[in-house]
Design an enzyme around this catalytic site. Structure first.
Site, PDB file in Angstrom:
ATOM      1  N   GLY A  87       6.450   7.978   1.089  1.00 52.09           N
ATOM      2  CA  GLY A  87       7.840   7.615   2.059  1.00 52.09           C
ATOM      3  C   GLY A  87       8.206   6.024   1.541  1.00 52.09           C
ATOM      4  O   GLY A  87       9.570   6.346   1.624  1.00 52.09           O
ATOM      5  N   HIS A  88       7.967   5.240   1.006  1.00 53.85           N
ATOM      6  CA  HIS A  88       8.416   4.216   0.410  1.00 53.85           C
ATOM      7  C   HIS A  88       9.163   3.914  -1.431  1.00 53.85           C
ATOM      8  O   HIS A  88      10.017   3.615  -1.240  1.00 53.85           O
ATOM      9  CB  HIS A  88       6.749   2.570  -0.329  1.00 53.85           C
ATOM     10  CG  HIS A  88       6.072   2.878   1.311  1.00 53.85           C
ATOM     11  ND1 HIS A  88       4.955   2.571   1.287  1.00 53.85           N
ATOM     12  CD2 HIS A  88       6.300   1.923   2.287  1.00 53.85           C
ATOM     13  CE1 HIS A  88       4.456   2.617   2.383  1.00 53.85           C
ATOM     14  NE2 HIS A  88       5.549   1.966   3.100  1.00 53.85           N
ATOM     15  N   TYR A 120       0.490  -0.958  -0.352  1.00 51.99           N
ATOM     16  CA  TYR A 120       0.139   0.064   0.062  1.00 51.99           C
ATOM     17  C   TYR A 120       0.739   1.517   0.020  1.00 51.99           C
ATOM     18  O   TYR A 120       0.941   1.757   0.792  1.00 51.99           O
ATOM     19  CB  TYR A 120      -1.223   0.349   1.783  1.00 51.99           C
ATOM     20  CG  TYR A 120      -2.613   0.767   0.924  1.00 51.99           C
ATOM     21  CD1 TYR A 120      -3.054   0.080  -0.130  1.00 51.99           C
ATOM     22  CD2 TYR A 120      -2.095   1.657   1.164  1.00 51.99           C
ATOM     23  CE1 TYR A 120      -4.123   0.375  -0.824  1.00 51.99           C
ATOM     24  CE2 TYR A 120      -3.672   2.657   0.649  1.00 51.99           C
ATOM     25  CZ  TYR A 120      -4.790   1.549   0.006  1.00 51.99           C
ATOM     26  OH  TYR A 120      -5.570   2.088  -1.450  1.00 51.99           O
ATOM     27  N   LYS A 163      10.668   6.740  10.233  1.00 57.79           N
ATOM     28  CA  LYS A 163       9.597   6.887  11.185  1.00 57.79           C
ATOM     29  C   LYS A 163       9.323   5.667  11.395  1.00 57.79           C
ATOM     30  O   LYS A 163       8.828   5.876  13.001  1.00 57.79           O
ATOM     31  CB  LYS A 163       8.659   6.834   9.546  1.00 57.79           C
ATOM     32  CG  LYS A 163       6.950   6.997  10.254  1.00 57.79           C
ATOM     33  CD  LYS A 163       5.682   6.894   9.280  1.00 57.79           C
ATOM     34  CE  LYS A 163       5.160   5.708   9.536  1.00 57.79           C
ATOM     35  NZ  LYS A 163       4.354   5.252   8.930  1.00 57.79           N
ATOM     36  N   HIS A 171       3.257   4.869  -0.322  1.00 58.82           N
ATOM     37  CA  HIS A 171       3.325   5.850  -1.062  1.00 58.82           C
ATOM     38  C   HIS A 171       4.240   6.609  -1.011  1.00 58.82           C
ATOM     39  O   HIS A 171       5.343   6.015  -0.784  1.00 58.82           O
ATOM     40  CB  HIS A 171       2.786   6.735   0.657  1.00 58.82           C
ATOM     41  CG  HIS A 171       3.270   5.834   1.999  1.00 58.82           C
ATOM     42  ND1 HIS A 171       4.737   6.265   2.414  1.00 58.82           N
ATOM     43  CD2 HIS A 171       2.494   5.151   2.900  1.00 58.82           C
ATOM     44  CE1 HIS A 171       4.535   6.119   3.306  1.00 58.82           C
ATOM     45  NE2 HIS A 171       3.544   4.669   3.865  1.00 58.82           N
TER      46      HIS A 171
HETATM   47  N1  LIG Z   1       7.144   8.427   5.412  1.00 59.74           N
HETATM   48  C1  LIG Z   1       7.100   7.568   5.724  1.00 59.74           C
HETATM   49  N2  LIG Z   1       9.261   8.002   5.427  1.00 59.74           N
HETATM   50  C2  LIG Z   1       9.962   7.502   5.654  1.00 59.74           C
HETATM   51  N3  LIG Z   1       9.763   5.997   5.228  1.00 59.74           N
HETATM   52  C3  LIG Z   1       8.704   5.647   5.474  1.00 59.74           C
HETATM   53  C4  LIG Z   1       7.832   5.547   5.421  1.00 59.74           C
HETATM   54  N4  LIG Z   1       6.242   5.266   6.511  1.00 59.74           N
HETATM   55  C5  LIG Z   1       6.998   3.997   6.013  1.00 59.74           C
HETATM   56  N5  LIG Z   1       8.239   4.238   5.243  1.00 59.74           N
HETATM   57  C6  LIG Z   1       9.218   3.210   5.786  1.00 59.74           C
HETATM   58  O1  LIG Z   1       8.740   1.871   4.540  1.00 59.74           O
HETATM   59  C7  LIG Z   1       8.923   0.858   4.910  1.00 59.74           C
HETATM   60  C8  LIG Z   1       7.842   0.187   4.834  1.00 59.74           C
HETATM   61  O2  LIG Z   1       7.377   0.593   5.898  1.00 59.74           O
HETATM   62  P1  LIG Z   1       4.841   0.136   5.490  1.00 59.74           P
HETATM   63  O3  LIG Z   1       5.330  -0.794   4.707  1.00 59.74           O
HETATM   64  O4  LIG Z   1       5.435  -0.358   7.386  1.00 59.74           O
HETATM   65  O5  LIG Z   1       4.610   1.231   5.755  1.00 59.74           O
HETATM   66  P2  LIG Z   1       4.088   2.369   6.484  1.00 59.74           P
HETATM   67  O6  LIG Z   1       3.448   3.329   5.774  1.00 59.74           O
HETATM   68  O7  LIG Z   1       4.664   2.764   7.839  1.00 59.74           O
HETATM   69  O8  LIG Z   1       2.743   1.229   7.859  1.00 59.74           O
HETATM   70  P3  LIG Z   1       2.507   1.724   8.717  1.00 59.74           P
HETATM   71  O9  LIG Z   1       0.665   2.475   8.220  1.00 59.74           O
HETATM   72  O10 LIG Z   1       2.065   0.487   8.692  1.00 59.74           O
HETATM   73  O11 LIG Z   1       3.246   2.375   9.445  1.00 59.74           O
HETATM   74  C9  LIG Z   1       9.378   0.758   6.574  1.00 59.74           C
HETATM   75  O12 LIG Z   1      11.144   0.988   6.451  1.00 59.74           O
HETATM   76  C10 LIG Z   1       9.058   1.986   6.761  1.00 59.74           C
HETATM   77  O13 LIG Z   1       9.579   2.806   7.670  1.00 59.74           O
END
Ligand SMILES: Nc1ncnc2c1ncn2[C@@H]1O[C@H](COP(=O)(O)OP(=O)(O)OP(=O)(O)O)[C@@H](O)[C@H]1O
Ligand SMILES: CC(C)(CO)[C@@H](O)C(=O)[O-]
Ligand code: BAL
Length: 286
Positions: free
Chosen positions: A36-37, A32, A152, A34
């Site tokens: 950030g990923h 899912y 994060k 965004h």
């Molecule tokens: N806003 C962000 N900025 C930078 N890295 C991010 C961010 N959100 C998630 N990540 C990183 O992306 C990777 C995968 O995280 P994950 O798929 O759990 O996403 P998430 O958006 O953090 O989901 P959740 O809602 O479960 O916290 C992890 O290393 C996480 O730290």
């Protein structure tokens, strides 16, 4: 870009890349996607020849009353976004592929001690055991040169760094900065759960952290006073329910009474059933 579902396929793919002397970067995710990923993907492409993304909602890291079943999933959407950011291959295994013992369970676990005692470790029993176990498996399957994790989940970064040091895992862990929405909310797959009202009130998280940074810049060194100020600001929002607000040492994540060293101010707050986390580094010199 290709999508592979089995361990045998991704192993073969990575082996072929290695025969061509290519370096491999891994971006582990639960999908899912965004921005950030996608920022992690861009880092992976900058550092490595080939970028692999794993997309796997790992049952082992969810508590019995958490959102494993309802966690948002959309592989087609993720594939389009990952490709646009430059990913070469997605590894999207099933639960049975990752946990052949059945029921999403593993008979072997990786437990990282001490740095899991505070923050989300204290708040989500078993969570980091599930994370460390699945990340170990992903490292063993993909055998990347480097792996990219977002700050994060700052405690997750510290846990994985501790794990690779303790187990001599030949992977370089690369921490990447938090990506935020224009109003400051840290991007998260779970933000899609928020109602309009919750979404507006969730702005308080990053605002309370910015307020704390200002207080520290003005000379505040009493951790309890700082935490109380952050809690009070969050509690002004009627839909916010605090799980924790903590100030810990950046080095080993132990709680601080006095802010006399580089620190992490971290929080977890629920809006309805949606649990959001955020944090900021307090750049305090000894
Ligand atoms: N806003 C962000 N900025 C930078 N890295 C991010 C961010 N959100 C998630 N990540 C990183 O992306 C990777 C995968 O995280 P994950 O798929 O759990 O996403 P998430 O958006 O953090 O989901 P959740 O809602 O479960 O916290 C992890 O290393 C996480 O730290
Ligand atoms: C690192 C991770 C992919 C392990 O399941 C997960 O904890 C996440 O998405 O941060
Ligand atoms: N990014 C952390 C994964 C989890 O909340 O389970």
């Amino acid at each position: 870009m290709i999508i592979l579902h089995t361990i045998a396929e991704i192993r073969r793919y990575v082996q072929e890349q290695r025969m061509g002397a290519k370096t491999v970067g891994l971006v582990p995710t639960m999908g899912y996607l965004h921005e950030g990923h996608l920022s992690l993907v861009r880092q992976a492409k900058e550092h490595c020849d080939v970028a692999v993304m794993s997309i796997f909602v790992n049952p082992l890291q969810f508590g019995p009353n958490e959102d494993f079943d309802s966690y948002p999933r959309d592989l087609q959407r993720d594939a389009a976004l990952a490709e646009s950011a430059g990913i070469d291959v997605i590894f999207a295994p099933s639960v049975d592929e990752m946990y052949p013992s059945g029921n999403g369970k593993s008979l072997t676990h990786v437990d990282v001690e001490a740095v899991t005692d505070t923050l989300c470790g204290a708040n989500r029993p078993g969570h980091f055991r599930g994370v460390a176990t699945v990340v170990t498996k992903l490292f063993n399957i993909v055998m990347p040169d480097k792996a990219f994790f977002g700050l994060k989940d700052a405690q997750q970064v510290v846990v994985i760094q501790q794990m690779v040091r303790d187990l001599n895992t030949p992977v370089e862990v690369v921490p990447c900065p938090i990506v935020r929405e224009p109003d400051g909310l840290a991007m998260s797959s779970r933000n899609v759960y928020l109602s309009d009202d919750q979404r507006v009130q969730a702005m308080v998280l990053s605002r309370s952290l910015s307020m704390a940074v200002e207080r520290v810049q003005q000379g505040e060194r009493d951790a309890e006073a700082l935490i109380s100020a952050v809690r009070a600001m969050i509690e002004e929002q009627p839909l916010a329910n605090i799980d924790y607000v903590q100030a810990v040492s950046l080095r080993d994540l132990t709680p601080l009474q006095t802010l006399d060293q580089p620190a992490l101010l971290a929080l977890a707050v629920k809006f309805g059933k949606t649990r959001l986390i955020d944090n900021i580094v307090l750049d305090i010199q000894r």
